[in-house]
Write a protein that holds these residues in place. Structure first.
Motif, PDB file in Angstrom:
ATOM      1  N   TYR A 165       0.784  -1.243   0.000  1.00 28.41           N
ATOM      2  CA  TYR A 165       0.000   0.000   0.000  1.00 28.41           C
ATOM      3  C   TYR A 165       0.815   1.293   0.000  1.00 28.41           C
ATOM      4  O   TYR A 165       0.286   2.339  -0.336  1.00 28.41           O
ATOM      5  N   ARG A 166       2.097   1.232   0.393  1.00 31.06           N
ATOM      6  CA  ARG A 166       2.867   2.478   0.513  1.00 31.06           C
ATOM      7  C   ARG A 166       3.136   3.075  -0.861  1.00 31.06           C
ATOM      8  O   ARG A 166       3.676   2.430  -1.748  1.00 31.06           O
ATOM      9  N   VAL A 167       2.792   4.359  -1.014  1.00 29.00           N
ATOM     10  CA  VAL A 167       3.019   5.071  -2.267  1.00 29.00           C
ATOM     11  C   VAL A 167       4.297   5.899  -2.203  1.00 29.00           C
ATOM     12  O   VAL A 167       5.075   5.946  -3.150  1.00 29.00           O
ATOM     13  N   ALA A 168       4.524   6.572  -1.080  1.00 26.57           N
ATOM     14  CA  ALA A 168       5.710   7.425  -0.967  1.00 26.57           C
ATOM     15  C   ALA A 168       6.023   7.684   0.503  1.00 26.57           C
ATOM     16  O   ALA A 168       5.120   7.679   1.354  1.00 26.57           O
ATOM     17  N   ASN A 169       7.298   7.942   0.773  1.00 29.14           N
ATOM     18  CA  ASN A 169       7.720   8.293   2.135  1.00 29.14           C
ATOM     19  C   ASN A 169       7.616   9.795   2.371  1.00 29.14           C
ATOM     20  O   ASN A 169       8.335  10.348   3.214  1.00 29.14           O
ATOM     21  N   HIS A 170       6.743  10.442   1.629  1.00 30.00           N
ATOM     22  CA  HIS A 170       6.400  11.850   1.816  1.00 30.00           C
ATOM     23  C   HIS A 170       4.915  11.973   1.515  1.00 30.00           C
ATOM     24  O   HIS A 170       4.275  11.016   1.064  1.00 30.00           O
ATOM     25  N   PHE A 228       0.570  -2.783   6.287  1.00 27.41           N
ATOM     26  CA  PHE A 228      -0.764  -2.895   5.722  1.00 27.41           C
ATOM     27  C   PHE A 228      -1.433  -1.526   5.900  1.00 27.41           C
ATOM     28  O   PHE A 228      -1.026  -0.566   5.265  1.00 27.41           O
ATOM     29  N   TYR A 229      -2.446  -1.391   6.715  1.00 28.46           N
ATOM     30  CA  TYR A 229      -2.846  -0.035   7.080  1.00 28.46           C
ATOM     31  C   TYR A 229      -1.669   0.584   7.848  1.00 28.46           C
ATOM     32  O   TYR A 229      -0.904  -0.134   8.512  1.00 28.46           O
ATOM     33  N   PRO A 230      -1.506   1.912   7.767  1.00 28.80           N
ATOM     34  CA  PRO A 230      -0.317   2.513   8.391  1.00 28.80           C
ATOM     35  C   PRO A 230      -0.290   2.336   9.900  1.00 28.80           C
ATOM     36  O   PRO A 230      -1.340   2.277  10.553  1.00 28.80           O
ATOM     37  N   TYR A 231       0.932   2.236  10.432  1.00 28.42           N
ATOM     38  CA  TYR A 231       1.091   2.175  11.880  1.00 28.42           C
ATOM     39  C   TYR A 231       0.533   3.466  12.495  1.00 28.42           C
ATOM     40  O   TYR A 231       0.629   4.547  11.897  1.00 28.42           O
ATOM     41  N   PRO A 232      -0.073   3.387  13.680  1.00 27.72           N
ATOM     42  CA  PRO A 232      -0.745   4.556  14.271  1.00 27.72           C
ATOM     43  C   PRO A 232       0.220   5.720  14.518  1.00 27.72           C
ATOM     44  O   PRO A 232       1.372   5.530  14.914  1.00 27.72           O
ATOM     45  N   VAL A 233      -0.280   6.901  14.259  1.00 22.29           N
ATOM     46  CA  VAL A 233       0.426   8.147  14.560  1.00 22.29           C
ATOM     47  C   VAL A 233      -0.422   8.919  15.554  1.00 22.29           C
ATOM     48  O   VAL A 233      -1.620   9.146  15.317  1.00 22.29           O
ATOM     49  N   SER A 234       0.159   9.331  16.657  1.00 18.74           N
ATOM     50  CA  SER A 234      -0.584   9.992  17.721  1.00 18.74           C
ATOM     51  C   SER A 234      -1.292  11.242  17.206  1.00 18.74           C
ATOM     52  O   SER A 234      -0.701  12.066  16.498  1.00 18.74           O
ATOM     53  N   GLY A 235      -2.567  11.359  17.537  1.00 16.61           N
ATOM     54  CA  GLY A 235      -3.340  12.531  17.176  1.00 16.61           C
ATOM     55  C   GLY A 235      -3.883  12.535  15.770  1.00 16.61           C
ATOM     56  O   GLY A 235      -4.508  13.511  15.353  1.00 16.61           O
ATOM     57  N   GLN A 236      -3.672  11.462  15.017  1.00 18.63           N
ATOM     58  CA  GLN A 236      -4.155  11.405  13.638  1.00 18.63           C
ATOM     59  C   GLN A 236      -5.093  10.213  13.449  1.00 18.63           C
ATOM     60  O   GLN A 236      -4.945   9.178  14.104  1.00 18.63           O
TER      61      GLN A 236
END
Length: 672
Positions: free
Chosen positions: A163-168, A229-237
């Motif tokens: 699923y990853r498209v870009a590191n930005h 897979f789905y992105p790892y959790p990011v706090s506050g998002q």
């Protein structure tokens, strides 16, 4: 006393059993009706081999692999913009490293960020090749990599990040023809990165098509997905897929269940499509090491870390139970005894999950942590990584290991991987068999001649690859126990010729060859081909502890307890922080290169780091040996430059911090 009584009976039982087994194998090989029947497919022989005493340090089958990561140029290419020739030279060096560490597979990242390491009609050339997304590197890297891996008889598992498209998170930085720009509704930004939205059916179809393009066009051995897979959790998002859930959620009332189903669909459909196109290709995933904690779910592990089921919507246990994968490689990147997620806790839990499913379990190992700064104290212990594989031996479900990543295997900080190599990879290993295909026909050795460079073998057969076994002496029949583990396995190859450069001059050997198919079912052994000792006067000498060339102090006792001894007895001593080595003296005829081998009986109570001292030219060299395993056979310490003369060549030191008797039994020195 029961153990002692059983041990006393064992030599007679073993001798009787081997006589019976030898007759069975000899009859099978002699009968025209059995000449094309695989040893492994014979139920009689399977039972026979199962009765052989095997050494856990030399397993016959074990996946040994390393991840070669291309994203951000972690491993390969080392930087963008290298010429095609430089890229190819670097990749060959990684494969040669794998061979030198007695690995049998590589897992290579070929789609790191919705891009390609091959001329894909779906996605652009990867930026990690040339520095520019869409930039043609001037050759086909995937075709090159597969060919080079197979030339070394390494399996090639193509690693895709789904699923990853870009590191930005800036779509304008993508090439204008990128599907994620042409279909902005397919993507979302989260945590500073761009992802394809797993909830959109067209996205799932597209990802599968992109992967299947590589599978259908290239001779890959496996398809491998990592833990993203789905992105790892990011706090506050929060993941911005509410509108997608409204549109495609169907009967789901819980967004978490819906997200897990989206991932499950990708896994299940990929499994079906891969095996429909190429049944021999293996499909595997390396998920995060924790599925769920027992505190959340009674089916979970006794851990308290991040739960991939809940955090990234990866129901890895379900993939196993449904048989949607051929193998699972959970990333168990924690040390033994770690309170949050102990290595030994998770190997036991995962072993239980795969038991009876037909799904193979291999372990993702954190080579990157061994000896690295900032890691827990346990990772500063050179034995930690090796101890993981000792733990693996408690679980027959564990079929091997994959190391992250190649550069850390090469770095070998604090000698951690050298410990793994010496204790667990002293011999080659066949890959675990997959499926139920018939084994190839038995090959035939056509020539075996001793030359100046070793023993040259050639054979004929119909295998995809071959295994070469070497047995000391000239037995009249092929004992099935010769092939029960890897102690006699010296080479696997896709060629039909091999030169055994380790064959000692003056020593007689018998060689056997077996054939393996694409999924590693093994044929029966060829008829043995004996090779006599060199007639050119090559030097090889064995010094036994009972002979005149051995000397040891009064602290060294004498024992005949183990049946794995060489000669009449062997010597043992307690470890001590003092210099009191037992020495083996030899008359070295001339200065030059010599192979030094040692023989010792193994026992779980013996020392795990016995120091052997070799009096090499330029100074003594010390090699540590785990005497808990690998006994009853010659163990190669390496090749050393020795001076001419009669002197103490090899010593066994008592100076070791580990517990258990150190053993001195026999030494073999051979001029090369």
């Amino acid at each position: 006393m029961r153990f002692l009584a059983d041990a006393l009976k064992l030599p007679f039982v073993t001798a009787l059993l081997r006589t019976v087994l030898a007759v069975l194998v000899a009859a099978a090989l002699a009968s025209p009706l059995h000449t094309q029947t695989a040893l492994a497919s014979s139920s009689h022989t399977q039972t026979a081999v199962a009765a052989c005493a095997t050494d856990p340090a030399t397993p016959k089958r074990q996946l040994r692999a390393m991840w070669i990561s291309s994203v951000a140029n972690i491993d390969w290419p080392s930087r963008t913009g290298l010429s095609a020739a430089a890229q190819q030279a670097e990749f060959r060096a990684w494969l040669d490293l794998a061979v030198s560490k007695r690995m049998n597979a590589v897992v290579v990242q070929v789609r790191p960020t919705a891009d390609a390491f091959w001329p894909s009609p779906y996605e652009p050339w990867s930026q990690w090749l040339t520095g520019t997304q869409g930039g043609n590197p001037g050759y086909d890297p995937l075709a090159f990599m597969v060919s080079e891996a197979h030339a070394r008889n390494l399996e090639f598992h193509a690693w895709f990040n789904p699923y990853r498209v870009a590191n930005h998170d800036d779509p304008s930085k993508l090439i204008s023809t990128h599907p994620a720009r042409q279909h902005p509704d397919w993507r979302f930004a989260y945590g500073g990165k761009l992802y394809y939205n797993p909830g959109i059916p067209e996205v799932r179809d597209f990802i599968e098509d992109a992967i299947m393009d590589a599978v259908s066009r290239y001779d890959v051995d496996g398809v491998h997905l990592d833990d993203y897979f789905y992105p790892y959790p990011v706090s506050g998002q929060s993941i911005p897929d509410a509108a997608t859930f409204d549109r495609y959620g169907g009967s789901f009332t819980d967004v978490g269940d819906w997200r897990r189903n989206n991932v499950n669909l990708l896994v299940r459909e990929l499994d079906q499509r891969i095996h429909t196109a190429k049944p021999h290709v293996s499909f595997g995933i390396s998920p995060f090491g924790i599925w769920r904690n027992a505190g959340t779910d009674p089916l979970g592990s006794r851990t308290s870390g991040l739960q991939s089921y809940d955090a990234i919507y990866a129901d890895s246990r379900q993939w196993v139970k449904q048989g949607w994968v051929d193998y699972l490689a959970p990333q168990i990147y924690w040390h033994i005894g770690f309170s949050t997620a102990g290595y030994e806790v998770l190997t036991a839990w995962w072993s239980e999950q795969v038991r009876g499913t037909g799904v193979q379990l291999v372990i993702g190992q954190a080579a990157y942590r061994a000896g690295a700064s900032g890691q827990d104290a346990e990772w500063q212990d050179p034995a930690e990584l090796s101890d993981h594989l000792h733990d693996n031996r408690q679980h027959p479900e564990i079929a091997g290991d994959v190391y992250f990543s190649a550069k850390d295997v090469k770095a070998d900080r604090i000698g951690a991987f050298t410990r793994v190599l010496n204790a667990h990879y002293a011999k080659p290993a066949l890959l675990p068999a997959r499926g139920s295909a018939a084994a190839p026909g038995t090959p035939s050795i056509t020539a075996a001649t001793r030359g100046s460079s070793g023993v040259q073998l050639s054979w004929s057969g119909s295998g995809t690859s071959y295994a070469v076994y070497r047995v000391d002496g000239t037995p009249t029949t092929a004992d099935p126990c010769f092939f029960a583990d890897a102690r006699n396995l010296i080479k696997t190859t896709r060629q039909t010729t091999f030169t055994d450069t380790t064959a000692a001059a003056g020593t007689a050997y018998t060689y056997y060859v077996t054939a393996l198919n694409r999924t590693h079912q093994e044929s029966g052994p060829s008829a043995g081909r004996a090779v006599t000792g060199s007639s050119s006067g090559g030097f090889s000498v064995v010094i036994d502890n009972a002979g005149g060339g051995f000397a040891a102090g009064s602290a060294w006792g004498t024992s005949t307890y183990s049946t794995q001894l060489y000669g009449a007895d062997y010597r043992f001593a307690e470890p001590v922080a003092a210099s009191d080595p037992a020495w083996f003296r030899a008359a070295v005829p001339s200065a030059g290169s010599y192979r030094v081998e040692v023989w010792y009986p193994a026992n779980s109570g013996y020392n795990s780091a016995t120091p052997y001292i070799v009096a090499a030219s330029g100074g003594n060299r010390t090699v540590t040996v785990d005497q808990r395993t690998g006994g009853g056979a010659w163990r190669d310490l390496g090749t050393f430059t020795l001076a001419a003369g009669t002197y103490d060549v090899v010593g066994v030191s008592r100076w070791t911090s580990t517990t258990g008797y150190v053993i001195a039994d026999a030494v073999r020195i051979t001029k090369l």
